[in-house]
Motif scaffolding. Structure first.
Motif, mmCIF file in Angstrom:
data_model
loop_
_atom_site.group_PDB
_atom_site.id
_atom_site.type_symbol
_atom_site.label_atom_id
_atom_site.label_comp_id
_atom_site.label_asym_id
_atom_site.label_seq_id
_atom_site.Cartn_x
_atom_site.Cartn_y
_atom_site.Cartn_z
ATOM 1 N N HIS A 129 0.827 -1.216 0.000
ATOM 2 C CA HIS A 129 0.000 0.000 0.000
ATOM 3 C C HIS A 129 0.858 1.262 0.000
ATOM 4 C CE1 HIS A 129 0.724 -0.782 4.320
ATOM 5 N NE2 HIS A 129 0.619 0.522 4.473
ATOM 6 N N LEU A 138 -2.727 7.771 -5.888
ATOM 7 C CA LEU A 138 -2.953 6.382 -5.530
ATOM 8 C C LEU A 138 -3.074 5.541 -6.790
ATOM 9 C CD1 LEU A 138 -5.525 6.666 -2.613
ATOM 10 C CD2 LEU A 138 -3.037 6.516 -2.505
ATOM 11 N N TYR A 141 -4.753 -1.292 -5.747
ATOM 12 C CA TYR A 141 -4.543 -1.993 -4.484
ATOM 13 C C TYR A 141 -5.611 -3.069 -4.366
ATOM 14 C CZ TYR A 141 -3.760 -2.746 0.504
ATOM 15 O OH TYR A 141 -3.476 -3.306 1.731
ATOM 16 N N LYS A 148 -6.534 1.669 0.610
ATOM 17 C CA LYS A 148 -5.152 2.129 0.492
ATOM 18 C C LYS A 148 -5.018 3.523 1.098
ATOM 19 C CE LYS A 148 -1.427 2.361 -2.892
ATOM 20 N NZ LYS A 148 -1.014 1.868 -4.197
#
Length: 166
Positions: A129, A138, A141, A148
Motif C-alpha cells: 500500500h 494512488l 490496491y 489504500k
C-alpha cells in the motif's frame, strides 16, 4: 497444512493464514474470495495467526510500525525480492514503482515490479500500500483505493487523492 482465521480489525475483516514456516497470506476478507488452491486449508487459529492478529491490532491502534513475523509467501524468486524491497519502505513513507525498480537495481523492471506488488499475498505486513504513482497519486490496491488511502492516512503518509488531480 495451513491454518487460517478471519480476524476483525477497525478496517474490516482480514483473513490471516499461516503454515509451518510462516505467514502465507493476509488479506482483506470480503467473504467471496475463495481460498487459494495447492494446500490443505484448515479453519482455526494457530500460535502464528494469533500473533499476527495481536500485531495487527497494535498497528491499527498506532502502536506498531514494524512487524516481527516469520513470512513464507508463495511466489517466484523475483516476487519475493520485490516483496522484500517493499518491507524496506519505512512506516509513513511512500515510493513509486520506479523507485522500487531502482531499489532492485533494474529500472527496466517497473512493470514487473508493479505486477509483483499486485500479487503480494501478505497485505500490510508486506506494505504494498506504500507504493503510489510517480505523481503522488494512488494506484491499484487489492483492498481497493479507499482502503489504500485509509492505510496511508493511518501511517501519516503523503499522497494525492484522485479528486485533487482534476
Amino acid at each position: 497444512m495451513i491454518n487460517y482465521e478471519i480476524h476483525t480489525t477497525p478496517f474490516g475483516e482480514m483473513r490471516i493464514a499461516a503454515g509451518e514456516r510462516g505467514l502465507v497470506a493476509l488479506s482483506f476478507h470480503r467473504g467471496e474470495r475463495p481460498l487459494p488452491t495447492g494446500a490443505d486449508w484448515q479453519r482455526g487459529a494457530s500460535p502464528l495467526t494469533d500473533e499476527a492478529a495481536r500485531q495487527l491490532a497494535e498497528y491499527f491502534a498506532g502502536e506498531r510500525r514494524e512487524f516481527d513475523l516469520p513470512l513464507a509467501p508463495p511466489g517466484t524468486d523475483f516476487q519475493r525480492r520485490v516483496w522484500d524491497a517493499l518491507r524496506q519502505i519505512p512506516y509513513g513513507e511512500t515510493r513509486s514503482y520506479r523507485q522500487q525498480a531502482e531499489a532492485l537495481g533494474n529500472l527496466k523492471a517497473i512493470r514487473a515490479v508493479a505486477r509483483a506488488n499486485g500479487a503480494n499475498p501478505i497485505a500490510i505486513v508486506v506494505p504494498c500500500h506504500r507504493v503510489i504513482g510517480a505523481d503522488g497519486s494512488l494506484t491499484g490496491y487489492a483492498g481497493g483505493l479507499e482502503m489504500k488511502a485509509r492505510l496511508l492516512t493511518l501511517e501519516g503518509a503523503r499522497f494525492i487523492q484522485q479528486a485533487e488531480l482534476l
